[in-house]
Each structure stands twice: as structure tokens, then as C-alpha cells.
Design an enzyme around this catalytic site. Structure first.
Site, short mmCIF file in Angstrom:
data_model
loop_
_atom_site.label_atom_id
_atom_site.label_comp_id
_atom_site.label_asym_id
_atom_site.label_seq_id
_atom_site.Cartn_x
_atom_site.Cartn_y
_atom_site.Cartn_z
N SER A 1 0.87 -1.25 -0.03
CA SER A 1 -0.05 -0.11 0.04
C SER A 1 0.93 1.47 -0.01
CB SER A 1 -0.90 0.17 1.27
OG SER A 1 -1.59 -1.02 1.39
N HIS B 1 -1.45 -3.06 -7.30
CA HIS B 1 -2.15 -2.72 -5.89
C HIS B 1 -3.28 -2.80 -6.15
CE1 HIS B 1 -2.88 0.51 -2.83
NE2 HIS B 1 -2.81 -0.59 -2.16
N GLU C 1 -4.13 -0.39 -9.01
CA GLU C 1 -3.05 0.67 -9.44
C GLU C 1 -1.71 -0.05 -9.62
OE1 GLU C 1 -2.95 4.85 -6.70
OE2 GLU C 1 -2.82 2.98 -5.55
N ASN D 1 -3.78 6.27 -1.52
CA ASN D 1 -3.59 6.35 -0.11
C ASN D 1 -3.10 7.91 0.29
OD1 ASN D 1 -4.42 4.00 1.19
ND2 ASN D 1 -2.81 2.86 0.35
N1 NAD Z 1 -5.90 -4.73 3.69
C1 NAD Z 1 -6.21 -3.89 2.70
O1 NAD Z 1 -7.18 -3.09 2.62
C2 NAD Z 1 -5.13 -3.62 1.73
C3 NAD Z 1 -5.33 -3.06 0.54
C4 NAD Z 1 -4.28 -2.92 -0.63
C5 NAD Z 1 -3.20 -3.51 -0.29
N2 NAD Z 1 -2.74 -3.88 0.98
C6 NAD Z 1 -1.50 -4.52 1.17
O2 NAD Z 1 -1.22 -6.02 0.95
C7 NAD Z 1 -0.43 -6.48 1.65
C8 NAD Z 1 -1.02 -7.48 2.58
O3 NAD Z 1 -2.00 -6.88 3.60
P1 NAD Z 1 -3.22 -7.86 4.12
O4 NAD Z 1 -4.22 -6.63 4.49
O5 NAD Z 1 -3.81 -8.93 3.23
O6 NAD Z 1 -2.46 -8.21 5.55
P2 NAD Z 1 -2.85 -9.53 6.44
O7 NAD Z 1 -2.12 -9.24 7.54
O8 NAD Z 1 -4.31 -10.01 6.31
O9 NAD Z 1 -2.05 -10.81 5.34
C9 NAD Z 1 -0.56 -10.72 5.57
C10 NAD Z 1 -0.08 -12.08 5.37
O10 NAD Z 1 1.27 -12.32 4.98
C11 NAD Z 1 1.71 -13.18 5.54
N3 NAD Z 1 3.13 -13.42 5.89
C12 NAD Z 1 4.07 -12.68 6.43
N4 NAD Z 1 5.16 -12.89 6.24
C13 NAD Z 1 5.26 -13.87 5.30
C14 NAD Z 1 6.45 -14.51 4.62
N5 NAD Z 1 7.62 -14.11 5.01
N6 NAD Z 1 6.09 -15.18 3.64
C15 NAD Z 1 4.84 -15.38 3.40
N7 NAD Z 1 3.63 -15.01 3.92
C16 NAD Z 1 3.98 -14.01 4.96
C17 NAD Z 1 0.85 -13.39 7.09
O11 NAD Z 1 1.13 -14.61 7.70
C18 NAD Z 1 -0.52 -13.04 6.87
O12 NAD Z 1 -1.30 -14.19 6.32
C19 NAD Z 1 0.34 -5.17 2.57
O13 NAD Z 1 1.29 -4.86 1.75
C20 NAD Z 1 -0.83 -4.11 2.56
O14 NAD Z 1 -0.38 -3.11 2.65
C21 NAD Z 1 -3.59 -4.15 1.91
#
Ligand code: NAD
Length: 282
Positions: free
Chosen positions: A119, A140, A152, A190
């Protein structure tokens, strides 16, 4: 190179949605997380979300079964080695993404594009960790991934036109709408959204209005489908704080200072919907 097999690193909120849309579009998916229980949870969520599409007659029962059969869930990241494309959707921490990008760069074929769903972390920085910065890009997605149309597509400083065009076309194949953006803290989404959410929090902290009143103003006055504080709770208050901090340090302008109320709520473990308490109780 034709992309048929896609590696997704991280099976949380975004990773399971990304695996879902690739599998539904006919790609083989290798979905990787650090523990089997996260993968089991992701597969359960994907199955439930496919059921929703089934109930709306968007897919058939056979489509659902085929999509699920295309997803291989693994804890061994080495199993991504034969993928033609990888997207990282792991926790939003630079040290975690650093380790993943270095490792993917070592293990995956040199022609493979490495995308990140981050993000706010710099795509240029992630690219510089690898020997293929021209093939590192931001892809994204938005939450919930199967529903939201926008992707994005973020060019790092070294991202090649060929990489950009491939990822843009890939987004279209997933029935998404790609929008081209250059690398900068918070990208466009963002950078514009988070200061709005942060300012709504200041309005509550300063006693200007209650969370309910702030949200009503945006729903009824600006036709937003949900108010900024409901949205902040949905995104996760810890995630909002992390993004504000990335923009504060990356852009250096005091207007990106995180609201003290946000910091206090995160310290208290009030992270929004996922923890049962944020600006609202769940
Ligand atoms: N939640 C949102 O609304 C949103 C929207 C757009 C982008 N993002 C981005 O997407 C990414 C993930 O966010 P999320 O909300 O899914 O988080 P989340 O916490 O739901 O999931 C993250 C996952 O990554 C796993 N993980 C951590 N370290 C790891 C590794 N070394 N190898 C493999 N898996 C690993 C964790 O166990 C977890 O299951 C982030 O970069 C976030 O900024 C989130």
C-alpha cells in the site's frame, strides 16, 4: 513469456483475494504463507467468496470447483520456483518484504516479473533489492479483491515499459481496470484517502463531532458509500497508522502527521473491525 502459473506470497486478506481472482481467470496459482493455518483460513475464505459469486449466478458450481482445484497452497516458498509471475501480498513491513524480494530474486527464473501489492512501501526500493529492478512493479489491488475493479499499476524508477505493459494487460485479463501511477509514498489512492481519514479522526479528537456524525456527513453530503471512520475501521487502524507514517517520513510534510487519537487507539489494541473495537464496536 506467457504467464500461466502465478505465485502469491502472503495468504491474508489481500493474498487470498488475489489468488481467488487469478484462479477464477484460469491461472494456476501457488499460494504461499508461513503457516498451514493461514493457508487453511485463506482457502476457506476463497471458497466462501466463490459461493457468493455462485449465488449471484456469476459463476457455475463447476467454475467454483475448477478455480479451487487450480490453487496449490504451500508453506515452502521454493515451490514458487517454476511460476511465470509472482505477486507479494505479505504483511506491510519493509523487513518482511526485503527478505521475500531477495529470496524470490534468487529462486525465480530471471525473466519473471516480481510484483508487490504494497500500500505504501517504495517500489523503487523493492526493485533495488533485486538484480532485476526493471522487472519489479507495484500491482495494488483493493479490498475486497474479487469485487473492487481498480488496480493501481505502479512504476518504480527502473521499471521497464515491457514490465508495465505486461502487468497492465494482466490486470485486464483479471477483469480489473488498471490505472498507471508513478512510485511515490502512498501512490495516489492512499496519498489522497489517508489524510481524509486522518482528518476525520482529528475532528473526533477535537470534539467537532461524533464518529457517527462525521460518517453521516460523508455518506449523505458527499455520496460516499461508507463514512471515513467506518472505512478506517474496515481497513484496520494499525494499517492506517503505518501508511500515515510512511507518508510522513517519505514526504516530510507535517500535514501527514498521524492523528494522536489514532496512535492511542492502536496502542490500546483497538484496530477496528478485526479486533472488535475501533471507532465503533463490532
Ligand atoms: N488490507 C487492505 O485493505 C489492503 C489493500 C491494499 C493493499 N494492501 C497491502 O497488501 C499487503 C497484505 O495486506 P493484508 O491486509 O492482506 O495483510 P494480512 O495481515 O491480512 O496478511 C498478510 C499475510 O502475510 C503473511 N506473511 C507474513 N510474512 C510472510 C512471509 N515471509 N512469507 C509469506 N507470507 C507471509 C502473514 O502470515 C499473513 O497471512 C500489505 O502490503 C498491505 O499494505 C492491503
Amino acid at each position: 513469456m506467457e504467464i500461466r502459473r502465478v505465485g502469491v506470497v502472503g495468504a491474508g486478506t489481500m493474498g487470498n483475494g488475489i489468488a481467488h481472482v487469478f484462479a477464477r481467470a484460469g491461472y494456476d496459482v501457488v499460494l504461499c504463507d508461513v503457516e498451514q493455518r493461514f493457508l487453511d483460513r485463506a482457502l476457506g475464505t476463497i471458497s466462501k467468496n466463490l459461493d457468493r459469486e455462485l449465488a449471484k449466478n456469476k459463476i457455475t458450481a463447476d467454475d467454483k470447483a475448477a478455480a479451487l482445484s487450480r490453487i496449490q497452497a504451500v508453506t515452502d516458498r521454493g515451490k514458487l520456483a517454476d511460476c511465470d509471475f509472482a505477486i507479494e501480498a505479505a504483511t506491510e513491513k519493509l523487513e518482511i518484504k526485503t527478505e521475500i524480494f531477495r529470496d524470490l530474486d534468487q529462486t525465480m527464473k530471471p525473466e519473471v516479473i516480481l510484483a508487490s501489492n504494497t500500500s505504501s512501501i517504495s517500489i523503487t526500493k523493492l526493485g533495488a533489492l533485486t538484480k532485476r529492478p526493471d522487472k519489479v512493479i507495484g500491482m495494488h489491488f483493493f479490498n475486497p479483491v474479487p469485487v473492487m475493479k481498480l488496480v493501481e499499476v505502479i512504476r518504480g524508477l527502473a521499471t521497464s515499459q515491457e514490465t508495465f505493459a505486461t502487468v497492465r494487460d494482466l490486470a485486464v485479463k483479471l477483469e480489473k481496470t488498471p490505472v498507471e501511477v508513478n512510485d511515490a509514498p502512498g501512490f495516489v489512492s492512499n496519498r489522497v484517502l489517508m489524510p481524509l481519514l486522518n482528518e476525520a479522526m482529528y475532528a473526533v479528537m477535537d470534539g467537532v463531532a461524533t464518529p457517527e456524525a462525521v460518517d453521516e456527513v460523508f455518506k449523505l453530503g458527499m455520496a460516499h458509500p461508507m463514512g471515513p471512520l467506518t472505512l478506517a475501521d474496515f481497513i484496520g487502524l494499525d494499517v492506517c497508522l503505518d501508511i500515515m507514517r510512511v507518508m510522513q517520513s517519505g514526504l516530510g510534510d507535517p500535514k501527514y502527521r498521524p492523528c494522536p487519537l489514532l496512535i492511542k487507539m492502536v496502542d490500546a489494541g483497538w484496530l477496528g473491525r478485526k479486533s472488535g473495537r475501533g471507532f465503533y464496536k463490532y
